[in-house]
Design a protein around this motif. Structure first.
Motif, PDB file in Angstrom:
ATOM      1  N   UNK A  22       0.838  -1.211   0.000  1.00 60.37           N
ATOM      2  CA  UNK A  22       0.000   0.000   0.000  1.00 60.37           C
ATOM      3  C   UNK A  22       0.873   1.260   0.000  1.00 60.37           C
ATOM      4  N   UNK A  23       1.975   1.204   0.747  1.00 64.50           N
ATOM      5  CA  UNK A  23       2.896   2.349   0.801  1.00 64.50           C
ATOM      6  C   UNK A  23       3.517   2.608  -0.571  1.00 64.50           C
ATOM      7  N   UNK A  24       3.943   1.556  -1.229  1.00 66.62           N
ATOM      8  CA  UNK A  24       4.538   1.692  -2.566  1.00 66.62           C
ATOM      9  C   UNK A  24       3.504   2.252  -3.551  1.00 66.62           C
ATOM     10  N   UNK A  83       2.042   4.565   7.871  1.00 65.52           N
ATOM     11  CA  UNK A  83       1.529   5.291   6.709  1.00 65.52           C
ATOM     12  C   UNK A  83       0.647   6.425   7.182  1.00 65.52           C
ATOM     13  N   UNK A  84       0.744   7.551   6.480  1.00 61.40           N
ATOM     14  CA  UNK A  84      -0.147   8.673   6.769  1.00 61.40           C
ATOM     15  C   UNK A  84      -0.821   9.096   5.474  1.00 61.40           C
ATOM     16  N   UNK A  85      -1.878   9.899   5.594  1.00 59.10           N
ATOM     17  CA  UNK A  85      -2.562  10.388   4.399  1.00 59.10           C
ATOM     18  C   UNK A  85      -1.561  11.127   3.524  1.00 59.10           C
ATOM     19  N   UNK A  86      -1.678  10.961   2.233  1.00 64.32           N
ATOM     20  CA  UNK A  86      -0.697  11.535   1.318  1.00 64.32           C
ATOM     21  C   UNK A  86      -0.887  13.036   1.153  1.00 64.32           C
ATOM     22  N   UNK A  87       0.235  13.706   0.867  1.00 69.15           N
ATOM     23  CA  UNK A  87       0.198  15.121   0.495  1.00 69.15           C
ATOM     24  C   UNK A  87       1.070  15.260  -0.752  1.00 69.15           C
ATOM     25  N   UNK A  88       0.924  16.389  -1.451  1.00 69.32           N
ATOM     26  CA  UNK A  88       1.670  16.590  -2.700  1.00 69.32           C
ATOM     27  C   UNK A  88       3.021  17.263  -2.485  1.00 69.32           C
ATOM     28  N   UNK A  89       3.298  17.649  -1.236  1.00 69.41           N
ATOM     29  CA  UNK A  89       4.491  18.487  -1.018  1.00 69.41           C
ATOM     30  C   UNK A  89       5.777  17.715  -0.700  1.00 69.41           C
ATOM     31  N   UNK A  99      10.500   4.709   2.142  1.00 68.75           N
ATOM     32  CA  UNK A  99      10.436   3.338   1.648  1.00 68.75           C
ATOM     33  C   UNK A  99      11.616   2.513   2.173  1.00 68.75           C
ATOM     34  N   UNK A 100      12.795   3.139   2.214  1.00 60.32           N
ATOM     35  CA  UNK A 100      13.979   2.447   2.737  1.00 60.32           C
ATOM     36  C   UNK A 100      13.746   2.046   4.199  1.00 60.32           C
ATOM     37  N   UNK A 101      13.149   2.945   4.982  1.00 52.45           N
ATOM     38  CA  UNK A 101      12.859   2.634   6.393  1.00 52.45           C
ATOM     39  C   UNK A 101      11.928   1.414   6.479  1.00 52.45           C
ATOM     40  N   UNK A 102      10.889   1.414   5.657  1.00 51.60           N
ATOM     41  CA  UNK A 102       9.944   0.282   5.665  1.00 51.60           C
ATOM     42  C   UNK A 102      10.634  -1.008   5.232  1.00 51.60           C
ATOM     43  N   UNK A 103      11.472  -0.924   4.224  1.00 51.20           N
ATOM     44  CA  UNK A 103      12.170  -2.120   3.737  1.00 51.20           C
ATOM     45  C   UNK A 103      13.189  -2.634   4.761  1.00 51.20           C
ATOM     46  N   UNK A 104      13.823  -1.710   5.481  1.00 48.99           N
ATOM     47  CA  UNK A 104      14.766  -2.146   6.522  1.00 48.99           C
ATOM     48  C   UNK A 104      14.031  -2.855   7.653  1.00 48.99           C
ATOM     49  N   UNK A 105      12.854  -2.349   7.971  1.00 49.57           N
ATOM     50  CA  UNK A 105      12.008  -3.028   8.960  1.00 49.57           C
ATOM     51  C   UNK A 105      11.691  -4.446   8.464  1.00 49.57           C
ATOM     52  N   UNK A 106      11.369  -4.575   7.182  1.00 52.60           N
ATOM     53  CA  UNK A 106      11.078  -5.909   6.628  1.00 52.60           C
ATOM     54  C   UNK A 106      12.282  -6.847   6.772  1.00 52.60           C
ATOM     55  N   UNK A 107      13.486  -6.326   6.533  1.00 48.98           N
ATOM     56  CA  UNK A 107      14.665  -7.203   6.658  1.00 48.98           C
ATOM     57  C   UNK A 107      14.837  -7.685   8.110  1.00 48.98           C
ATOM     58  N   UNK A 108      14.548  -6.809   9.061  1.00 50.23           N
ATOM     59  CA  UNK A 108      14.631  -7.228  10.478  1.00 50.23           C
ATOM     60  C   UNK A 108      13.603  -8.321  10.780  1.00 50.23           C
TER      61      UNK A 108
END
Ligand SMILES: [Fe+2]
Length: 149
Positions: A22-24, A83-89, A99-108
């Motif tokens: 969902x984040x991606x 995840x938070x509601x998206x913004x355009x800024x 995304x890197x933070x989320x992927x690093x969490x996945x590796x752990x």
């Protein structure tokens, strides 16, 4: 042979991969700026990869007698990916860092899951985590290279 802990950790992975996907997707939609033309389709590729692993883990869980989370609220409640509601800024670099933070969490998570499934003697699940871990680590390398790290 009891796969009780392996079942738990597989379900954690089902929630985490659903949330990561969902984040991606959010990043894919809300992207603006230099790099869009190749990063926008790249996010599709990453999402497909996450979804494929998700399906493998969920079906392995069913195979060993478990019941995968399947509702959006279950994914949200059980995953630690934020995840938070998206913004355009937000800049593309900013989003890729998230995304890197989320992927690093996945590796752990996957590393812990590997140990647990190994302890319970579930070689098939060990194999799934080994493959997924390789893919996630490679993607971290690529995302960090894109970020100049
Ligand atoms: Fe799209």
């Amino acid at each position: 042979m009891s796969y009780e802990k392996t079942q738990e950790v597989l379900n954690q992975t089902v929630a985490d991969l659903s949330k990561a996907s969902a984040l991606v997707h959010q990043i894919h939609w809300y992207m603006r700026g230099a790099g869009f033309l190749y990063l926008h389709p790249k996010m599709d590729e990453l999402k497909d990869q996450l979804d494929e692993h998700l399906d493998e883990f969920a079906e392995r869980l069913i195979t060993i007698g478990g019941s995968p989370f399947s509702t959006l609220s279950e994914f949200d409640e059980n995953s630690k990916i934020k995840m938070t509601s998206a913004t355009w800024d937000k800049s593309i670099a900013n989003r890729l860092s998230e995304l890197v933070i989320a992927y690093k969490y996945l590796t752990e998570q996957f590393t812990q899951a590997l140990e647990i499934s190994e302890k319970e003697g579930d070689a098939v699940t060990v194999d799934l985590y080994t493959t997924a871990l390789g893919d996630i680590e490679k993607t971290i390398w690529m995302l960090e290279a894109e970020l100049g790290k």
